[in-house]
Design a protein around this motif. Structure first.
Motif, short mmCIF file in Angstrom:
data_model
loop_
_atom_site.label_atom_id
_atom_site.label_comp_id
_atom_site.label_asym_id
_atom_site.label_seq_id
_atom_site.Cartn_x
_atom_site.Cartn_y
_atom_site.Cartn_z
N THR A 108 0.82 -1.20 0.00
CA THR A 108 0.00 0.00 0.00
C THR A 108 0.86 1.26 0.00
OG1 THR A 108 -1.68 -1.17 1.26
CG2 THR A 108 -1.85 1.21 1.21
N LEU A 109 0.50 2.23 -0.83
CA LEU A 109 1.12 3.54 -0.79
C LEU A 109 0.45 4.32 0.33
CD1 LEU A 109 2.93 5.79 -1.87
CD2 LEU A 109 1.18 6.33 -3.57
N VAL A 110 1.11 4.38 1.47
CA VAL A 110 0.47 4.93 2.66
C VAL A 110 1.49 5.65 3.51
CG1 VAL A 110 0.76 2.77 3.95
CG2 VAL A 110 -1.04 4.35 4.62
N GLY A 111 1.09 6.79 4.07
CA GLY A 111 1.99 7.56 4.92
C GLY A 111 1.92 9.04 4.58
N THR A 112 2.79 9.82 5.19
CA THR A 112 2.89 11.26 4.93
C THR A 112 4.08 11.48 4.01
OG1 THR A 112 1.95 11.73 7.10
CG2 THR A 112 3.13 13.52 6.01
N THR A 113 3.90 12.27 2.96
CA THR A 113 4.86 12.33 1.85
C THR A 113 6.30 12.53 2.31
OG1 THR A 113 3.13 13.26 0.45
CG2 THR A 113 5.39 13.44 -0.35
N GLU A 114 6.54 13.52 3.19
CA GLU A 114 7.91 13.83 3.61
C GLU A 114 8.60 12.67 4.32
OE1 GLU A 114 5.91 17.89 3.51
OE2 GLU A 114 5.35 15.82 3.89
N TYR A 115 7.83 11.70 4.80
CA TYR A 115 8.38 10.61 5.60
C TYR A 115 8.37 9.27 4.87
CZ TYR A 115 7.57 14.16 9.15
OH TYR A 115 7.57 15.33 9.86
N LEU A 116 7.91 9.24 3.63
CA LEU A 116 7.80 7.98 2.92
C LEU A 116 9.15 7.39 2.58
CD1 LEU A 116 4.89 8.75 0.40
CD2 LEU A 116 4.78 7.36 2.47
N ALA A 117 9.29 6.10 2.82
CA ALA A 117 10.53 5.39 2.48
C ALA A 117 10.57 5.12 0.97
CB ALA A 117 10.62 4.08 3.26
N PRO A 118 11.78 5.01 0.40
CA PRO A 118 11.89 4.79 -1.05
C PRO A 118 11.14 3.55 -1.53
CG PRO A 118 14.01 5.36 -0.14
CD PRO A 118 13.09 5.18 1.03
N GLU A 119 11.17 2.46 -0.76
CA GLU A 119 10.51 1.23 -1.21
C GLU A 119 9.00 1.38 -1.29
OE1 GLU A 119 11.65 0.38 3.22
OE2 GLU A 119 12.39 1.56 1.50
N ILE A 120 8.43 2.31 -0.50
CA ILE A 120 6.99 2.58 -0.62
C ILE A 120 6.72 3.34 -1.91
CG2 ILE A 120 5.05 3.87 0.36
CD1 ILE A 120 6.04 3.22 3.12
N LEU A 121 7.52 4.36 -2.19
CA LEU A 121 7.34 5.14 -3.41
C LEU A 121 7.52 4.29 -4.66
CD1 LEU A 121 9.18 8.47 -2.50
CD2 LEU A 121 6.71 8.10 -2.69
N ARG A 122 8.47 3.36 -4.61
CA ARG A 122 8.74 2.51 -5.78
C ARG A 122 7.79 1.32 -5.85
NH1 ARG A 122 15.06 3.08 -4.64
NH2 ARG A 122 15.59 4.70 -6.16
N LYS A 123 6.94 1.18 -4.87
CA LYS A 123 5.97 0.08 -4.82
C LYS A 123 6.67 -1.28 -4.93
CE LYS A 123 2.28 2.95 -6.71
NZ LYS A 123 1.19 3.11 -7.71
N GLU A 124 7.82 -1.38 -4.26
CA GLU A 124 8.60 -2.61 -4.27
C GLU A 124 8.17 -3.59 -3.18
OE1 GLU A 124 12.79 -0.58 -5.86
OE2 GLU A 124 12.47 -0.97 -3.72
N GLY A 125 7.27 -3.14 -2.33
CA GLY A 125 6.90 -3.92 -1.15
C GLY A 125 7.73 -3.46 0.03
N HIS A 126 7.10 -3.42 1.22
CA HIS A 126 7.82 -2.92 2.39
C HIS A 126 7.46 -3.71 3.63
CE1 HIS A 126 3.98 -0.64 2.42
NE2 HIS A 126 4.08 -0.75 3.75
N SER A 127 8.34 -3.61 4.62
CA SER A 127 8.09 -4.22 5.93
C SER A 127 8.47 -3.21 7.02
CB SER A 127 8.85 -5.54 6.07
OG SER A 127 8.45 -6.21 7.26
N PHE A 128 8.84 -3.69 8.21
CA PHE A 128 9.05 -2.79 9.35
C PHE A 128 10.21 -1.82 9.14
CE2 PHE A 128 12.33 -5.84 10.29
CZ PHE A 128 13.28 -5.14 11.02
N GLU A 129 11.07 -2.07 8.14
CA GLU A 129 12.21 -1.18 7.91
C GLU A 129 11.76 0.24 7.53
OE1 GLU A 129 13.43 -5.39 7.05
OE2 GLU A 129 11.87 -4.06 6.23
N VAL A 130 10.50 0.39 7.08
CA VAL A 130 10.02 1.75 6.79
C VAL A 130 9.98 2.59 8.07
CG1 VAL A 130 8.70 1.04 4.76
CG2 VAL A 130 7.57 1.13 7.00
N ASP A 131 9.77 1.93 9.22
CA ASP A 131 9.77 2.66 10.49
C ASP A 131 11.18 3.13 10.85
OD1 ASP A 131 7.04 2.38 10.78
OD2 ASP A 131 7.19 0.61 12.06
N LEU A 132 12.20 2.40 10.40
CA LEU A 132 13.58 2.83 10.62
C LEU A 132 13.88 4.07 9.78
CD1 LEU A 132 15.31 -0.68 10.49
CD2 LEU A 132 14.54 0.58 12.53
N TRP A 133 13.38 4.07 8.55
CA TRP A 133 13.56 5.23 7.68
C TRP A 133 12.92 6.47 8.31
CZ3 TRP A 133 15.85 6.51 2.95
CH2 TRP A 133 15.42 7.71 2.38
#
Length: 380
Positions: free
Chosen positions: A211-236
């Motif tokens: 899902t493309l979800v979150g606030t733009t300034e805080y989005l991790a690259p894997e979310i923007l690229r729609k590559e699939g993401h896990s908990f590492e987005v919270d580290l970003w």
């Protein structure tokens, strides 16, 4: 800052109300019986409604609703009530996220995460009644100061890290919405994470969310690229938050908040650091803002973050036990006094019958920590 929410997860989120396959086999249950148990449970619980609460002040506003300071009429206790528009939740396919938010708030026993007291729903709204956190929003303090000294940042970041570690590793939850607006402060100046409306369950090792979800300034690259993401987005987003707490702005900000240009800057991933930022802070932020999520510090466990030199003065056990005095205590006390003097609401929230009532979301109602036992999954 608004939230993005594009589509429902490609892989359907399994309701946290459902028993695992192993539990179903052991107990001789199936998902249909489990759903029926919730319907029966909700039918026998005391039906809370908005009429049980006196609205005192509006204290916040989110993407899908508002937050009020309220008093429960039968015990005179003060709470925060989050009222959400069900139509917006259904329109954005966030029914399962609402259930997950309720379960996280209900099940969490952590000093740096807001706790749920009650939840219920009407034909048009969902209501979460939360502990009232009286030190105000961290975001407001950050706006006024435009950045903190690094010892303050170390303290706040460390409390956030303990909360994220608990969510990611104990509850198997990906937060996906870490930002200053979602940090509250107690009157003594300690952090409380709130708003889990975009949270999702962490999937098996080789499965990801799309899902493309979150606030733009805080989005991790894997979310923007729609590559699939896990908990590492919270580290970003932790890296973004630490940078913002030090400098007063996010590393990929755009003066006109142009969404496409912000996304371009995120994918380019070349933040600039002010000369006043310490070497330790820069190294930690760089280690969190790795484009490859597997290379982010913390991807193999939060101990690597906690052992970083930026946190060399943090006693993690004392911090968890609230034995460390917050450097934000004075700010939080001032905020608390300001919130006490807010203008009272002139009108009350009223649920009126709807000509187009929306379906009930099974598993939302909750009338206290000792009530909802049957069938509830307590160990994510």
């Amino acid at each position: 800052m608004g939230n993005l929410c594009e589509t429902k997860e490609t892989t359907q989120i399994t309701s946290v109300q459902m028993l695992s396959k192993q539990q179903e086999e052991t107990n001789g249950c199936n998902s249909e019986k489990n759903q029926n148990s919730y319907k029966m449970l909700e039918s026998v619980q005391k039906k809370l409604s908005i009429d049980d609460f006196l609205m005192l002040n509006q204290i916040g506003k989110g993407a899908f609703g508002k937050v009020f300071k309220v008093k429960k009429k039968d015990n005179d206790k003060i709470y925060a009530l989050k009222a959400m528009n069900k139509k917006q939740i259904f329109d954005n396919n966030l029914e399962q996220n609402a259930i997950i938010e309720k379960e996280v708030l209900n099940n969490s026993k952590h000093p740096f995460i807001v706790n749920l007291k009650y939840s219920f729903q009407s034909q048009t709204k969902l209501y979460f009644v939360l502990e009232y956190i009286d030190g105000g929003e961290f975001y407001q303090i950050l706006q006024r100061t435009q950045g903190f000294p690094e010892p303050v940042v170390q303290f706040v970041a460390a409390e956030v890290i303990l909360a994220l570690e608990y969510l990611n590793m104990k509850l198997n939850i990906i937060y996906r919405d870490l930002k200053p607006e979602n940090l509250l402060l107690t009157k003594s100046g300690h952090v409380k994470l709130t708003d889990f409306g975009l949270a999702t369950k962490k999937k098996d090792k080789n499965q990801k969310s799309y899902t493309l979800v979150g606030t733009t300034e805080y989005l991790a690259p894997e979310i923007l690229r729609k590559e699939g993401h896990s908990f590492e987005v919270d580290l970003w987003t932790l890296g973004i938050l630490i940078y913002e707490m030090i400098t007063g702005k996010t590393p990929f900000a755009h003066p006109e908040r142009n969404q496409m240009k912000i996304q371009y800057l995120i994918l380019k991933n070349n933040p600039t650091y002010p000369p006043t930022m310490s070497k330790d802070a820069k190294d930690l932020i760089n280690s969190l803002l790795q484009t490859n999520p597997q290379l982010r510090i913390g991807a193999n466990g939060y101990d690597t973050i906690k052992n970083h030199s930026f946190f060399s003065k943090i006693n993690w056990q004392d911090l968890y036990e609230l034995k460390v005095k917050s450097p934000l205590k004075t700010f939080a006390e001032d905020n608390s006094n300001r919130l006490q003097n807010l203008k009272p609401m002139s009108t009350q929230l009223i649920d009126t019958p709807s000509n187009n009532p929306l379906p009930q979301i099974i598993g939302i109602s909750f009338s206290g920590n000792d009530i909802e036992k049957a069938g509830s999954v307590k160990n994510y």
